[in-house]
Every structure is written in structure tokens, then in C-alpha cells.
Design a protein around this motif. Structure first.
Motif, PDB file in Angstrom:
ATOM      1  N   ARG A 412     -15.238 -20.488  12.237  1.00 22.29           N
ATOM      2  CA  ARG A 412     -16.090 -19.628  11.413  1.00 22.29           C
ATOM      3  C   ARG A 412     -15.483 -19.284  10.056  1.00 22.29           C
ATOM      4  N   ILE A 413     -14.174 -19.202   9.959  1.00 18.65           N
ATOM      5  CA  ILE A 413     -13.562 -18.657   8.745  1.00 18.65           C
ATOM      6  C   ILE A 413     -13.796 -19.563   7.542  1.00 18.65           C
ATOM      7  N   SER A 414     -13.827 -18.937   6.390  1.00 12.96           N
ATOM      8  CA  SER A 414     -13.972 -19.657   5.126  1.00 12.96           C
ATOM      9  C   SER A 414     -13.172 -18.920   4.065  1.00 12.96           C
ATOM     10  N   PRO A 415     -12.809 -19.592   2.988  1.00 12.84           N
ATOM     11  CA  PRO A 415     -12.022 -18.926   1.938  1.00 12.84           C
ATOM     12  C   PRO A 415     -12.851 -17.913   1.167  1.00 12.84           C
ATOM     13  N   ASP A 416     -12.192 -16.903   0.634  1.00 13.83           N
ATOM     14  CA  ASP A 416     -12.863 -15.909  -0.201  1.00 13.83           C
ATOM     15  C   ASP A 416     -13.207 -16.551  -1.542  1.00 13.83           C
ATOM     16  N   VAL A 417     -14.476 -16.531  -1.888  1.00 20.41           N
ATOM     17  CA  VAL A 417     -14.942 -17.185  -3.117  1.00 20.41           C
ATOM     18  C   VAL A 417     -14.293 -16.564  -4.345  1.00 20.41           C
ATOM     19  N   ARG A 418     -14.103 -15.236  -4.329  1.00 18.85           N
ATOM     20  CA  ARG A 418     -13.518 -14.560  -5.490  1.00 18.85           C
ATOM     21  C   ARG A 418     -12.070 -14.982  -5.703  1.00 18.85           C
ATOM     22  N   GLU A 419     -11.349 -15.191  -4.615  1.00 20.52           N
ATOM     23  CA  GLU A 419      -9.969 -15.656  -4.755  1.00 20.52           C
ATOM     24  C   GLU A 419      -9.926 -17.100  -5.248  1.00 20.52           C
ATOM     25  N   LEU A 420     -10.846 -17.896  -4.751  1.00 18.16           N
ATOM     26  CA  LEU A 420     -10.888 -19.301  -5.157  1.00 18.16           C
ATOM     27  C   LEU A 420     -11.149 -19.439  -6.648  1.00 18.16           C
ATOM     28  N   GLN A 421     -11.901 -18.514  -7.205  1.00 17.17           N
ATOM     29  CA  GLN A 421     -12.217 -18.569  -8.632  1.00 17.17           C
ATOM     30  C   GLN A 421     -10.999 -18.343  -9.508  1.00 17.17           C
ATOM     31  N   LEU A 422      -9.921 -17.789  -8.939  1.00 21.17           N
ATOM     32  CA  LEU A 422      -8.715 -17.555  -9.720  1.00 21.17           C
ATOM     33  C   LEU A 422      -7.997 -18.858 -10.051  1.00 21.17           C
ATOM     34  N   TYR A 423      -8.335 -19.923  -9.338  1.00 20.99           N
ATOM     35  CA  TYR A 423      -7.751 -21.232  -9.643  1.00 20.99           C
ATOM     36  C   TYR A 423      -8.615 -21.913 -10.698  1.00 20.99           C
ATOM     37  N   GLU A 424      -8.678 -21.282 -11.857  1.00 19.70           N
ATOM     38  CA  GLU A 424      -9.528 -21.814 -12.899  1.00 19.70           C
ATOM     39  C   GLU A 424      -8.787 -22.835 -13.759  1.00 19.70           C
ATOM     40  N   GLU A 425      -7.538 -23.142 -13.390  1.00 14.59           N
ATOM     41  CA  GLU A 425      -6.735 -24.034 -14.217  1.00 14.59           C
ATOM     42  C   GLU A 425      -7.444 -25.372 -14.442  1.00 14.59           C
ATOM     43  N   SER A 426      -8.081 -25.882 -13.418  1.00 17.73           N
ATOM     44  CA  SER A 426      -8.810 -27.142 -13.551  1.00 17.73           C
ATOM     45  C   SER A 426      -9.708 -27.315 -12.339  1.00 17.73           C
ATOM     46  N   SER A 427     -10.693 -28.156 -12.478  1.00 20.92           N
ATOM     47  CA  SER A 427     -11.568 -28.434 -11.345  1.00 20.92           C
ATOM     48  C   SER A 427     -10.798 -29.131 -10.229  1.00 20.92           C
ATOM     49  N   LEU A 428      -9.762 -29.890 -10.592  1.00 25.39           N
ATOM     50  CA  LEU A 428      -8.955 -30.568  -9.586  1.00 25.39           C
ATOM     51  C   LEU A 428      -8.225 -29.562  -8.700  1.00 25.39           C
ATOM     52  N   MET A 429      -7.608 -28.526  -9.319  1.00 22.68           N
ATOM     53  CA  MET A 429      -6.906 -27.520  -8.532  1.00 22.68           C
ATOM     54  C   MET A 429      -7.877 -26.779  -7.619  1.00 22.68           C
ATOM     55  N   HIS A 430      -9.061 -26.494  -8.115  1.00 19.17           N
ATOM     56  CA  HIS A 430     -10.095 -25.837  -7.301  1.00 19.17           C
ATOM     57  C   HIS A 430     -10.410 -26.692  -6.078  1.00 19.17           C
ATOM     58  N   ALA A 431     -10.572 -27.985  -6.283  1.00 16.64           N
ATOM     59  CA  ALA A 431     -10.893 -28.895  -5.177  1.00 16.64           C
ATOM     60  C   ALA A 431      -9.721 -29.013  -4.207  1.00 16.64           C
ATOM     61  N   LEU A 432      -8.504 -29.061  -4.747  1.00 17.90           N
ATOM     62  CA  LEU A 432      -7.321 -29.184  -3.891  1.00 17.90           C
ATOM     63  C   LEU A 432      -7.148 -27.949  -3.007  1.00 17.90           C
ATOM     64  N   CYS A 433      -7.438 -26.771  -3.565  1.00 23.46           N
ATOM     65  CA  CYS A 433      -7.328 -25.549  -2.768  1.00 23.46           C
ATOM     66  C   CYS A 433      -8.297 -25.567  -1.589  1.00 23.46           C
ATOM     67  N   LEU A 434      -9.495 -26.059  -1.807  1.00 22.18           N
ATOM     68  CA  LEU A 434     -10.457 -26.182  -0.713  1.00 22.18           C
ATOM     69  C   LEU A 434      -9.971 -27.171   0.341  1.00 22.18           C
ATOM     70  N   GLU A 435      -9.391 -28.287  -0.113  1.00 23.72           N
ATOM     71  CA  GLU A 435      -8.849 -29.274   0.827  1.00 23.72           C
ATOM     72  C   GLU A 435      -7.688 -28.675   1.613  1.00 23.72           C
ATOM     73  N   LEU A 436      -6.843 -27.892   0.936  1.00 21.36           N
ATOM     74  CA  LEU A 436      -5.715 -27.266   1.616  1.00 21.36           C
ATOM     75  C   LEU A 436      -6.193 -26.277   2.669  1.00 21.36           C
ATOM     76  N   PHE A 437      -7.233 -25.525   2.357  1.00 22.00           N
ATOM     77  CA  PHE A 437      -7.774 -24.575   3.329  1.00 22.00           C
ATOM     78  C   PHE A 437      -8.243 -25.308   4.588  1.00 22.00           C
ATOM     79  N   GLN A 438      -8.960 -26.408   4.403  1.00 21.68           N
ATOM     80  CA  GLN A 438      -9.427 -27.191   5.550  1.00 21.68           C
ATOM     81  C   GLN A 438      -8.250 -27.805   6.314  1.00 21.68           C
ATOM     82  N   LEU A 439      -7.229 -28.210   5.585  1.00 22.28           N
ATOM     83  CA  LEU A 439      -6.032 -28.776   6.212  1.00 22.28           C
ATOM     84  C   LEU A 439      -5.356 -27.734   7.099  1.00 22.28           C
ATOM     85  N   MET A 440      -5.232 -26.498   6.597  1.00 12.82           N
ATOM     86  CA  MET A 440      -4.597 -25.443   7.381  1.00 12.82           C
ATOM     87  C   MET A 440      -5.436 -25.118   8.613  1.00 12.82           C
ATOM     88  N   LYS A 441      -6.769 -25.138   8.484  1.00 12.45           N
ATOM     89  CA  LYS A 441      -7.631 -24.911   9.644  1.00 12.45           C
ATOM     90  C   LYS A 441      -7.415 -25.990  10.694  1.00 12.45           C
TER      91      LYS A 441
END
Length: 579
Positions: A412-441
């Protein structure tokens, strides 16, 4: 042409080559230009470094800086001890309290057993004459600002009276180490934004950070067990000085002492320790227990005159992260950790819940998964405490019900959207953070299914999850986020079902060792190999697919069938941290 002119014309003209190695250029010596190692570097044991064609000025300067540091250390090996003693003399010395005075205060401070254990850590880390030489030093009072978090502009480190070696360690932490251990954006990197300003106000914290730098610099980039003895000596001695400050202030400066303990704990984990770090973390837990009456979230409401919300949050988040990422089980109930870290909490319970600018450098956006991982470890330990668990056991349904509840939570768990928005450095970092979250799950799910639910690694479901996890590992390796891959790589490794998968995991561990010099990765690799040997012993398999050097640090032993990696770690006497 005169005779003299003829003689002059025969003198060979010395040509200055532009293609020589960087080391010879820094030393202002002629280079033989032999590759991969020139003759002078081979003879003197220096690192021979050639700048690639087309390299920019920044890359060239980095190479020169690295060479200059190596040459400086080589030239000043015998001066390290004198330099360190000079630092302490200039700064007014350290703890200065001998064992007798320390013991006499046990009844008024934290429990004597913990202090005795901490003293044992000191002695095991030092084992040389330095303690006797430094015991007569006098403590200078430390100035504590109301908050270290950007409270004042950072002073020039020269004002801290550091010598050349001390400056080198300070710069290394600020410019390199403090950045690679964070997976958050730079402005959220509290290793720099909080700990570094604190070091400018507290010598015990400063010495802890410098010990960490020295530990890290002592580690071989190849991932083997070879250490630089000079840096190891520096690390041990700065650790001693930090511990002396800790012992002299532990009863009067709680939060500063907590910060110091967390820094020293991180330094020990980084260098691959499997025993001392848990003592430091236990000491931190006892301090928190003593000062917040057993409810860890109360720290967010207390000590507001010493620390701001950001700093208090960071100290708690740092402690919680290290607590949930170990093999022993948590010191406090995980529901207390949820009250502190959950950004969805009621603002009346959590002062930071309405401040959506916190992505700490350890948890990142993965905190919901990490908290569940702590709960899984606690459940495993409860199950093992009852001995051989079977369906006829009185707690069987309770434990299995809890395991299935945790599995549901992981889905059920998902990342906090507001925290994810802090990775505004690039679209790649945003995508990598999502992949990392799924990897940890995925890694937490594999962990739960194979330990609590006892599913065999060879089942189709587990192997499907393994393939998904393996694919995501390759996405994250080599990126800024790879520092948090210790646990996922370990879980993927112990669930490798054939020689090809095992060989692939060996390659991954070897690859990350070239960049990320933290030895708890090596400790995880050692346990992984023991699991493989145990599996082969139980199934009659073979380890022929592994490299001939892979088993060099493994002692083969039999702990019986139906045992998991927790049993192997316990049999080794290790408390391993995946932080």
C-alpha cells in the motif's frame, strides 16, 4: 664555429614533455612516460596518474590535488602524531578526566554499565601510549549557541587551530565525505548543513567528523581489507579525543552529546565495525530514554532553547535510521518512530508535519519502507525468541497475522509527493528516486517473505521478485543514490538461486567498492557468501561459479538446516548494520 660553440651545440637540449604523469609534474621531475606506471612512480611507490586527452581544467586540477595530498602524506608520515598533539595543545586539550574521577561520578550520570562499556570502546580503539600522554590535558569550556543550523556564518577553519593534516581531514569531510553519504538534495544535506556548523562550536563533534574522514581515507578503493595505517592511527586518536569530550559532558549537554554519538556511530559503521557501533547507538538510546522519559517524539517539543526544529528532527531521524537498519531489532517501538517521521501526522503531535521541506540525507523519500523494515526485523527477532516456531505454537497465528499485515502495508505505501518534489534538480533524479522507492519496497518484501513467511528462494514468486529487484539495482548503481543500496544488494545476493545470479552479485559488490568506500558493504558481502556456502552445504551444491578469491575471508561452518542469515550473523557474533 669556435671550439666552445661546438661544445655548447653538442649539449642535449632538455625538452619539457606535456604528456608525462601528473605525479612527476607535481614533483617537478622528468617523467619516463612509461604506462601504466612510469619508472619513478614504480620505484617510489607513488600513484601514477595520467590525464586523459581532452580533459578540462577542473579534472586536471582534481588530479593534481589528489596527487599533492598523497605526496604530503607520504612526506609527513612520521609527523602525524606530533601534528595531532599540536592540535590538541593549541585547542586547550581534551577530556582530562582519568578513570577514577569518571567512575566516581557514575552514580550521578548515566548508568555505570554503559559508561564502562564506552570506556572499553576507547581502550579497544586506541591500544597505545597516547591515552597516558593526553590524560593531563585540561578541558576548555565549549560555547553552545542556541542553534547550530545556519545560526552564524561558518568561521574559517584556520580559527580552529588545525594543522595541515587536520585541515586535510576537515576539507575531505566538507568537500567529499559529507556529500557522498547523503542521498538528498544539497540543501537538505544535514551532514553539511547541521553537523558541520556544530563542529565549529564543539571540539568533540569536530574530532568525530575528522575521525570519520580518517577512517574513510584509510579504506582501499578496491574493497579489500588493506588499510592505510597512518590514517587508521589518526582515526583512532581523533576518536579518543571525541570520546573524552563526550565523557566529560554527557550529563550536562544532552543534544550535543547525542550528535557526537551519532557521528562516531556512523564513522564506525563506515569502517566496517560489527561491535563498537552498537555500543554507541545503545548509549544514544539510553540518553534519549533518560531525557524524554521513554517517548522519543517528546524531543520535538523539548530543548527548544538549544536547537531549532530542523536540528532536533535531524538528530532523531539519524538515530531512527541507524536503529531500523541493523540486524538486532529497534531500541524503541516503531510506532514512536512513525510519530516522528511521518509527514502525515497531526500538527499537534508532530511539529514538523506542516513543514514539507524535510528530506533527510539518510531516509530520503524511503522512510515509510525503512520503518516497515524495522518492524520486520523486530518480528523476526520475536519469532526466534520462542525457539522452533510451528503451527501448533501458541503465538503462531499472532506472528503470521502480523507478517501478513506488514505485507499488506508494503503493497500500500507510496512516497510523499511533496517530498518527491524537492528533487527538482532534474527529471532524471526525480525518476531515479521513484525507482529507488520501488527497489526498497521489493527488498523489504523479499526480506519478509523469506524470513517471516519462510518462502524458499527457488519458488517462482521469489525469483520473479529477484529479477525485478536485480533490474532496479542496475538503474541505481553508479548514481548519487547508490549509497543506500547496502541492504537491497544484500537481500538480492542471499536470494540468488544459481551460479550466474551469484556471479552477477559479486560483480555488483566489486563495482560499488570502486566508488563507495564504506566497509559495511564488505561485511554484507561476507555474510552473503556464508549464506551461499550454507545453502550449498544443505543442498549438495557447488560454489565453482564464484571467483577463486571470493571465499578467502569465509570460514565454513554448519549451523544446521532451516537457518537464515540472522542465525549466521548471530553465530559469527556480529551486529551488522546496513546503514
Amino acid at each position: 664555429m669556435s671550439i666552445e660553440e661546438q661544445k655548447i651545440s653538442k649539449i642535449p637540449v632538455r625538452k619539457h614533455s606535456k604528456t608525462g604523469c601528473v605525479t612527476c609534474k607535481v614533483r617537478k621531475k622528468r617523467c619516463s612516460e612509461d604506462k601504466p606506471v612510469c619508472s619513478d612512480c614504480a620505484r617510489l611507490g607513488f600513484t601514477c596518474m595520467y590525464v586523459p586527452k581532452g580533459a578540462d581544467k577542473t579534472s586536471v586540477q582534481k588530479c593534481k590535488n589528489q596527487v599533492e595530498v598523497e605526496l604530503f602524506v607520504h612526506k609527513n608520515k612520521k609527523k602525524f602524531v606530533a601534528d595531532f598533539q599540536g592540535i590538541v595543545c593549541d585547542s586547550g586539550g581534551s577530556g582530562g578526566s582519568d578513570n577514577s574521577s569518571s567512575d566516581s561520578n557514575d552514580n550521578t550520570g548515566v548508568c555505570s554499565q554503559v559508561k564502562k562499556t564506552l570506556k572499553d570502546v576507547e581502550e579497544s580503539a586506541l591500544a597505545d601510549e597516547f591515552e597516558t600522554e593526553m590524560s593531563s590535558r585540561v578541558v576548555l569550556p565549549t560555547v553552545f549557541p542556541s542553534s547550530p543550523y545556519f545560526s552564524q556564518p561558518l568561521s574559517d577553519p584556520i580559527n580552529l587551530h588545525l594543522g595541515p593534516v587536520g585541515m586535510h581531514l576537515y576539507d575531505y569531510y566538507r568537500d567529499h565525505l559529507g556529500k557522498i553519504i547523503s542521498i538528498a538534495p544539497l540543501k537538505q544535506n544535514y551532514y553539511l548543513q547541521v553537523f558541520l556548523p556544530m563542529a565549529h562550536r564543539h571540539r568533540g563533534i569536530l574530532y568525530g567528523l575528522m575521525a570519520w574522514s580518517a577512517h574513510h581515507l584509510s579504506i582501499s578503493q578496491e574493497g579489500n581489507e588493506t588499510r592505510d595505517s597512518n590514517y587508521c592511527t589518526l582515526a583512532n586518536r581523533y576518536t579518543l579525543e571525541s570520546l573524552r569530550f563526550l565523557r566529560s559532558e554527557i550529563d550536562t549537554n544532552f543534544l550535543w552529546s547525542l550528535a557526537q554519538l551519532l557521528i562516531l556511530c556512523g564513522a564506525e559503521i563506515c569502517q566496517g565495525d560489527v561491535s563498537k557501533w552498537k555500543v554507541l547507538l545503545k548509549y544514544a538510546a539510553d540518553l534519549i530514554e533518560k531525557n524524554v522519559d521513554g517517548e522519543i517524539s517528546r524531543l520535538m517539543f523539548s530543548f527548544t532553547n538549544q536547537f531549532d526544529t530542523t536540528t532536533r528532527y535531524w538528530l532523531l531521524a539519524n538515530f531512527i535510521y541507524h536503529d531500523v537498519m541493523c540486524s538486532r531489532g529497534t531500541h524503541f517501538p516503531t510506532d514512536q518512530y512513525n510519530n516522528v517521521l511521518s509527514s502525515h501526522s497531526d500538527t499537534s503531535l508532530n511539529p514538523i508535519s506542516d513543514v514539507h521541506t524535510h528530506v533527510d540525507p539518510l531516509n530520503g523519500i524511503n522512510r515509510p519502507v525503512l520503518l516497515l523494515m524495522g518492524e520486520i526485523t523486530n518480528l523476526v527477532r520475536h519469532m526466534k525468541s520462542v525457539g522452533a516456531l510451528s503451527k501448533s505454537h501458541s503465538k503462531f497465528r499472532q506472528y503470521m497475522g502480523r507478517a501478513f499485515h506488514l505485507q499488506t502495508e508494503l503493497f500500500r505505501i507510496s512516497p510523499d509527493v511533496r517530498e518527491l518534489q524537492l528533487y527538482e534538480e532534474s527529471s532524471l533524479m526525480h525518476a531515479l528516486c521513484l525507482e529507488l522507492f520501488q527497489l526498497m519496497k521489493l527488498s523489504a518484501l523479499l526480506h519478509l517473505k523469506t524470513t517471516c513467511l519462510r518462502q524458499n528462494k527457488h519458488t517462482w514468486e521469489i525469483q520473479y521478485l529477484w529479477l525485478e529487484l536485480s533490474e532496479k539495482l542496475d538503474l541505481i548503481l553508479g548514481t548519487k543514490l547508490e549509497g543506500c543500496l547496502c541492504f537491497p544488494m544484500f537481500i538480492c545476493g542471499i536470494n540468488a538461486a544459481d551460479q550466474k545470479q551469484k556471479y552477477h552479485m559479486e560483480e555488483r559488490f566489486s563495482d560499488i567498492a570502486k566508488r563507495y568506500k564504506c566497509y559495511n558493504f564488505q561485511r554484507a558481502r561476507t555474510v552473503m557468501r556464508k549464506v551461499w556456502l550454507q545453502d550449498d552445504g544443505n543442498t549438495g551444491g557447488s560454489t565453482d561459479g564464484m571467483s577463486h578469491t571470493s571465499l578467502s575471508d569465509i570460514d565454513v561452518f554448519d549451523i544446521g538446516q532451516n537457518k537464515d542469515w540472522y542465525d549466521i550473523v548471530d553465530a559469527m557474533g556480529w551486529d551488522i548494520s546496513f546503514a
